[in-house]
Design a protein around this motif. Sequence first.
Motif, PDB file in Angstrom:
ATOM      1  N   ILE A   1      34.689   8.802  55.975  1.00 38.43           N
ATOM      2  CA  ILE A   1      35.299   8.015  57.031  1.00 38.43           C
ATOM      3  C   ILE A   1      36.081   7.086  56.190  1.00 38.43           C
ATOM      4  O   ILE A   1      35.875   6.475  55.149  1.00 38.43           O
ATOM      5  CB  ILE A   1      34.391   7.029  57.644  1.00 38.43           C
ATOM      6  CG1 ILE A   1      33.205   7.875  58.309  1.00 38.43           C
ATOM      7  CG2 ILE A   1      34.913   6.258  58.725  1.00 38.43           C
ATOM      8  CD1 ILE A   1      33.727   9.060  58.977  1.00 38.43           C
ATOM      9  N   VAL A   2      37.642   7.140  56.445  1.00 35.87           N
ATOM     10  CA  VAL A   2      38.567   6.422  55.958  1.00 35.87           C
ATOM     11  C   VAL A   2      39.236   5.327  56.913  1.00 35.87           C
ATOM     12  O   VAL A   2      39.669   5.605  57.996  1.00 35.87           O
ATOM     13  CB  VAL A   2      39.669   7.434  55.470  1.00 35.87           C
ATOM     14  CG1 VAL A   2      40.878   6.678  54.620  1.00 35.87           C
ATOM     15  CG2 VAL A   2      39.230   8.637  54.519  1.00 35.87           C
ATOM     16  N   TYR A   3      39.034   4.080  56.518  1.00 37.56           N
ATOM     17  CA  TYR A   3      39.393   3.042  57.375  1.00 37.56           C
ATOM     18  C   TYR A   3      40.665   2.436  56.718  1.00 37.56           C
ATOM     19  O   TYR A   3      41.059   2.482  55.787  1.00 37.56           O
ATOM     20  CB  TYR A   3      38.315   1.761  57.401  1.00 37.56           C
ATOM     21  CG  TYR A   3      36.959   2.308  57.953  1.00 37.56           C
ATOM     22  CD1 TYR A   3      36.730   2.024  59.300  1.00 37.56           C
ATOM     23  CD2 TYR A   3      35.923   2.465  57.033  1.00 37.56           C
ATOM     24  CE1 TYR A   3      35.677   2.440  59.950  1.00 37.56           C
ATOM     25  CE2 TYR A   3      34.809   2.851  57.749  1.00 37.56           C
ATOM     26  CZ  TYR A   3      34.504   2.750  58.783  1.00 37.56           C
ATOM     27  OH  TYR A   3      33.345   3.061  59.377  1.00 37.56           O
ATOM     28  N   PHE A   4      41.738   2.142  57.954  1.00 41.22           N
ATOM     29  CA  PHE A   4      42.898   1.632  57.415  1.00 41.22           C
ATOM     30  C   PHE A   4      43.407   0.539  58.341  1.00 41.22           C
ATOM     31  O   PHE A   4      42.948   0.456  59.360  1.00 41.22           O
ATOM     32  CB  PHE A   4      43.848   3.012  57.511  1.00 41.22           C
ATOM     33  CG  PHE A   4      43.939   3.639  58.784  1.00 41.22           C
ATOM     34  CD1 PHE A   4      44.951   3.060  59.952  1.00 41.22           C
ATOM     35  CD2 PHE A   4      43.267   4.758  58.997  1.00 41.22           C
ATOM     36  CE1 PHE A   4      44.721   3.720  61.222  1.00 41.22           C
ATOM     37  CE2 PHE A   4      42.948   5.455  60.331  1.00 41.22           C
ATOM     38  CZ  PHE A   4      43.992   4.790  61.323  1.00 41.22           C
ATOM     39  N   ASP A   5      44.564  -0.059  57.841  1.00 39.86           N
ATOM     40  CA  ASP A   5      45.050  -1.335  58.496  1.00 39.86           C
ATOM     41  C   ASP A   5      45.868  -0.835  59.625  1.00 39.86           C
ATOM     42  O   ASP A   5      46.629   0.091  59.605  1.00 39.86           O
ATOM     43  CB  ASP A   5      45.812  -2.110  57.549  1.00 39.86           C
ATOM     44  CG  ASP A   5      44.885  -2.885  56.778  1.00 39.86           C
ATOM     45  OD1 ASP A   5      43.701  -3.520  57.487  1.00 39.86           O
ATOM     46  OD2 ASP A   5      44.947  -3.597  55.741  1.00 39.86           O
ATOM     47  N   PRO A   6      46.353  -1.576  60.700  1.00 38.17           N
ATOM     48  CA  PRO A   6      47.406  -1.343  61.780  1.00 38.17           C
ATOM     49  C   PRO A   6      48.749  -1.309  60.875  1.00 38.17           C
ATOM     50  O   PRO A   6      48.638  -2.189  59.829  1.00 38.17           O
ATOM     51  CB  PRO A   6      47.075  -2.424  62.747  1.00 38.17           C
ATOM     52  CG  PRO A   6      46.324  -3.568  62.264  1.00 38.17           C
ATOM     53  CD  PRO A   6      45.439  -2.695  60.972  1.00 38.17           C
ATOM     54  N   PRO A   7      49.976  -1.235  61.480  1.00 39.15           N
ATOM     55  CA  PRO A   7      51.131  -1.430  60.928  1.00 39.15           C
ATOM     56  C   PRO A   7      51.106  -2.889  60.471  1.00 39.15           C
ATOM     57  O   PRO A   7      51.017  -3.712  61.067  1.00 39.15           O
ATOM     58  CB  PRO A   7      52.099  -0.873  61.564  1.00 39.15           C
ATOM     59  CG  PRO A   7      51.269   0.096  62.582  1.00 39.15           C
ATOM     60  CD  PRO A   7      50.038  -0.565  62.800  1.00 39.15           C
TER      61      PRO A   7
END
Length: 272
Positions: A191-197
Amino acid sequence: MAFRRLLRLAAFALAVSVFAGSAFAGQGDRPGRAQGDRQQASTLPLDKPQADKPLGVVELFTSQGCSSCPPADEFFAELAAKEDIVALAYHVEYWDYLGWQDTLSRKENTERQYDYMRAFGSRSVYTPQAVINGRVHVNGSSRSEVNGSLNRLEKAGEGMRVSVKVTRTSDRVMIDTGDAGAGPSDAHVIIVYFDPPQTIKIGKGENVGRKMTYWNSVTSIQTAGMWHGKAQRYELPMTEILKKGGCAVLLQSVGKDGLPGPILGAAFIHKP
């Protein structure tokens, strides 16, 4: 202007679904230069339809302090807007010494790139580097190399050959993986979590004065389980998903040495 129009379209798609998803002047910028519970549940549809098998996964290794990276970051924004691409940006730390500390960089992002370096038998890392399907790496700012690699791998049967379907209930997310068929039959569910733009104005270093919008910037990477070639369900609590900006699931084979290998399947996990 074309890029701005595409970026506005991508932002609109993002608002609907919440989340859509070196320079090689010879070799580019390099460091060293000055089971799941089977209980039946009523599932809710995803906000936006997505294919069980996208065209591919593009992992961009980039830095706000790399003068060669802005063209790659702009191209990546276009990839992040595509429904058939799982695009993830890993901001690395090793250019911070040039005068600007990348506000999105993470130690584990740098570690993932070095793991790929060892897996590919390379002698160094560089930015902007695009790793395609965990199988090949190319100049991240080259449209022809990135798009060409995605298409070649798909035609060669080295694309997303295992389906990954994401559904949810009010309190959990279900990830259903398909059967292996031919080829590798063991993989990690990552699972890779990321930020919004985020739009960031760079105050120092080689890109001083630039204002850049960064998409799908990775904040953490977690292994959720193992897949052994058979259809299986994995569950995540919705509370975890809601804490993050966005996330994706990668079905990635891992060598006995612990190094990342081919990505066999992938999908975005959309928020409710």
